[in-house]
Design an enzyme around this catalytic site. Sequence first.
Site, PDB file in Angstrom:
ATOM      1  N   SER A  42      77.517   5.066  44.961  1.00  0.00           N
ATOM      2  CA  SER A  42      77.943   4.859  43.573  1.00  0.00           C
ATOM      3  C   SER A  42      79.379   5.332  43.411  1.00  0.00           C
ATOM      4  CB  SER A  42      76.985   5.588  42.630  1.00  0.00           C
ATOM      5  OG  SER A  42      77.195   5.172  41.307  1.00  0.00           O
ATOM      6  N   ASN A  43      79.826   5.552  42.193  1.00  0.00           N
ATOM      7  CA  ASN A  43      81.208   6.003  41.959  1.00  0.00           C
ATOM      8  C   ASN A  43      81.235   6.924  40.753  1.00  0.00           C
ATOM      9  OD1 ASN A  43      81.748   4.336  39.484  1.00  0.00           O
ATOM     10  ND2 ASN A  43      81.209   2.717  40.925  1.00  0.00           N
ATOM     11  N   ARG A  44      82.404   7.427  40.412  1.00  0.00           N
ATOM     12  CA  ARG A  44      82.532   8.478  39.393  1.00  0.00           C
ATOM     13  C   ARG A  44      82.571   7.968  37.952  1.00  0.00           C
ATOM     14  NH1 ARG A  44      87.858  11.066  40.882  1.00  0.00           N
ATOM     15  NH2 ARG A  44      87.630  11.768  38.738  1.00  0.00           N
ATOM     16  N   ALA A  99      82.379  -0.115  36.378  1.00  0.00           N
ATOM     17  CA  ALA A  99      82.889   0.076  37.745  1.00  0.00           C
ATOM     18  C   ALA A  99      81.804  -0.423  38.703  1.00  0.00           C
ATOM     19  CB  ALA A  99      83.189   1.554  37.982  1.00  0.00           C
TER      20      ALA A  99
END
Length: 216
Positions: A21-23, A88
Amino acid sequence: MKFVITAGPTREPIDPVRFLSNRSSGKMGYAIAAAAIEANHEVLLISGPVNLAAPAGARLVSVITSDEMCAAVQEAVLDCDVLVMCAAVSDYKPARVAEQKIKKRDERFSLELIPACDILKSLPPSRNFFVVGFAAETNDVEEHARAKLATKNCDMMVANDLSDPNIGMESDENAVAIFSRSGESEEISRASKKIVARALVKKIRANAKKVLTKKF
Ligand code: C5P
């Protein structure tokens, strides 16, 4: 106008307990949804996993993976005036999802990744809704944002400069530059995401009215 807004990260499963995943916190997308409702637009919010409550008045569709977000967007755009792709979305996903938890071993481990569905690129090239993309960049922001505007066939690209760690991802503040298909550009200087979102919704509405042939 009917807005479809995506927000937050996606999660790409590796096995039953792990994911990529991402922030992304979802704060910018949720602020845009709130600003659009405040401006009397109809809002469908398609959200990845975040710790935020949907703004009152928004219809919420919760998704986890890029494939789920892609399917939700493709269905939602059948009846919308503006798509704001603030999420995102993962660029890659594991080639295979292990059915059992992958066991730890004392050796190198490589994960094969394949491109995830590019939602913006999956949209029909000719359409009657206005498309806003986001570009989170760490360098050469304008050059990359203008290139994305063209390759992802967007009407407008909103660029964040990620080189300043105090704004953008996870932060409550943002500063953006907006690039339009017509060649115009504009900056919204550092402010709370709520203020940036209000300015963005105003700009999106004005540009969508110019570009779309339908009457509002
Ligand atoms: O290529 P990049 O991920 O930087 O592009 C960002 C823009 O493209 C954002 O608007 C994002 O929501 C969208 N995107 C997408 N599908 C993906 C990855 C990003 O639509 N798989």
